[in-house]
Design an enzyme around this catalytic site. Structure first.
Site: not given
Ligand code: ADQ
Length: 456
Positions: A154, A362
């Site tokens: 991921h 990311d």
């Molecule tokens: P993350 O590093 O957690 O995931 P991301 O892909 O942006 O990053 O996912 C974050 C999730 O958490 C999103 O669904 C978002 O809506 C939610 N989120 C963020 N801030 C929030 C808040 N304040 N309140 C509620 N929800 C919140 C890891 C990898 C990424 C990859 C994903 C999936 O680091 O690059 O995209 O896995 O593979």
């Protein structure tokens, strides 16, 4: 396809955890074929971990195990989150290398493989997730399993020069080559991995994803993860979303909202983003009093020192920007260190005029895709996206920025705020088509299709 056997650090054993992207995809896959989901229970015990907890929900069996204090520390807090996470995000300077922690990391991979192996049956396919279990395939092979094992990373896979900094790079790379199918988020990640194998182990890239290395053939491809696109679009017009939008609307008082939503993590580029916001108000005075930047960033991994330091840094930067530019009736940069429900977030995305997704690195970044799906088709906001997010390969109609260039990011925010509706619509329609076409089901099916091809 026979049963699917999924392994990830956290499972969706708790039904409320099935709202997130990965949990939804794995849950959907498991219920469509029947299967087992292995992972950590979330509990830390002081003695030995004891027998795993086994229970069934619909046609899915969950097998979860507790971690001992030593496992939680060495495996999770140290090696996974203070070695692999920083190195794979190009932050070798933040890594805390230690042979003992690697030994614990390997031992946890081996212990969980020991729970999986006896339950595998002919016809099963195994799908391992993420950087916690890079060695799992190797331990399953040692346990005698010669059926298909897929692995999806991921997070980014770094360039070979950076990967080399990891003292255990060879052990990890050899173990990764025990998987039948290796999935990466982007072509960049895939080619970094292949280049490492070619330069060090005379691997041959045979085309169509196939690589010959260590006397066998494996498949490595990019499978960019998606979201439940139509579900998210619906969430953005739900009552809960509208209420959240109305609440922030009262605070905005007619000003434009520029939004950021991230887990509080140093890979997300938050200090650099705050600096760009300072430059926006400095160099583009027309925005003063007219724009409100809101950053939502709930603390994560707060037991890890680097994450506590980041929190302090953000508090200071936000305080300084508000001190320098704020006025009696205007807070330039609001920073909310808490999380919001998925529908509330969808409502906030919808009301935002621009969204800042500017990580330094990311794997994918799902916030970018969620923002796109939450927009009003008649008056969409503008996505500002880092070139270093995996999502930039698919979402090239966003405004793409280098997050290290604070002035350029500020200029791009200004451009987004001034962008005519026709251009906003044209860009958004292209982004929406991609997010809808390549959604979470597309991702799962594309990966599982390659994994089942290995059965023949
Ligand atoms: P993350 O590093 O957690 O995931 P991301 O892909 O942006 O990053 O996912 C974050 C999730 O958490 C999103 O669904 C978002 O809506 C939610 N989120 C963020 N801030 C929030 C808040 N304040 N309140 C509620 N929800 C919140 C890891 C990898 C990424 C990859 C994903 C999936 O680091 O690059 O995209 O896995 O593979």
């Amino acid at each position: 396809m026979g049963r699917l056997i999924a392994i990830s650090n956290r499972t969706a054993a708790d039904a409320s955890a099935r709202a997130g992207g990965l949990a939804v995809a794995v849950w959907e896959s498991l219920t469509s074929t029947g299967g087992i989901w292995f992972g950590w229970s979330g509990n830390i015990v002081s003695g030995e971990p004891g027998e795993p907890d086994v229970f069934t929900d619909e046609n899915v069996e969950f097998v979860t195990t507790d971690f001992t204090e030593a496992e939680h520390d060495g495996f999770y807090l140290q090696y996974a989150n203070r070695v692999i996470w920083p190195v794979f995000h190009y932050r070798v300077d933040l890594a805390h290398f230690g042979h003992a922690d690697f030994a614990t990391y390997a031992a946890v991979n081996e212990r969980i493989a020991g729970l999986v192996s006896p339950r595998l049956e002919k016809g099963d396919s195994v799908w391992v997730h993420d950087y916690h279990f890079l060695l799992m395939g190797d331990y399953l092979r040692r346990g005698g399993w010669d059926g298909p094992i897929g692995f999806f990373l991921h997070i980014p896979f770094p360039s070979p020069e950076v990967f080399h900094a990891l003292p255990e790079h060879e052990t990890i790379a050899r173990a990764m080559c025990e998987y039948s199918v290796l999935g990466f988020q982007s072509q960049t990640d895939r080619s970094n991995f292949v280049r490492y194998l070619v330069e060090n182990y005379e691997a041959v890239d045979e085309g169509d994803g196939w690589i010959s290395v260590f006397g066998r053939k494996i498949r490595a491809n990019a499978y960019p993860i998606g979201i439940d696109a139509n579900g998210f679009a619906k969430a953005a017009v739900s009552e809960r979303a509208t209420t959240a939008a109305a609440r922030i609307g009262r605070f905005l008082g007619g000003r434009n909202l520029v939004l950021g939503v991230d887990r509080m993590d140093y890979s997300k580029g938050l200090p650099q983003r705050f600096e760009a916001v300072g430059k926006l108000f400095d160099h583009f005075p027309a925005t003063r009093g007219k724009v409100s930047v809101t950053q939502i960033a709930p603390p994560s991994r707060s037991k890890v020192e680097e994450y506590r330091d980041l929190r302090t840094q953000l508090d200071e930067l936000a305080g300084r920007i508000n001190g320098d530019y704020g006025d009696l009736d205007w807070i330039p940069l609001r920073y909310l260190a808490r999380s919001y429900d998925r529908k509330e977030l969808a409502g906030l995305y919808r009301i935002a005029r621009a969204c800042l997704v500017t990580p330094l690195r990311d794997g994918m970044n799902l916030v970018a895709k969620e923002f796109v799906m939450a927009q009003d088709p008649e008056d969409p906001g503008v996505l500002i996206l880092s070139e270093f997010a995996g999502a930039a390969e698919q979402l090239s109609d966003a405004l793409i920025v280098n997050p290290h260039d604070a002035y350029k990011v500020a200029q791009t925010i200004y451009r987004a705020l001034e962008m005519p509706r026709e251009e906003r619509k044209a860009r958004w329609e292209k982004l929406r088509d991609i997010v809808v076409d390549q959604d979470i089901s597309w991702w799962r099916l594309k990966f599982l299709e390659d994994l089942s091809a290995d059965l023949t």
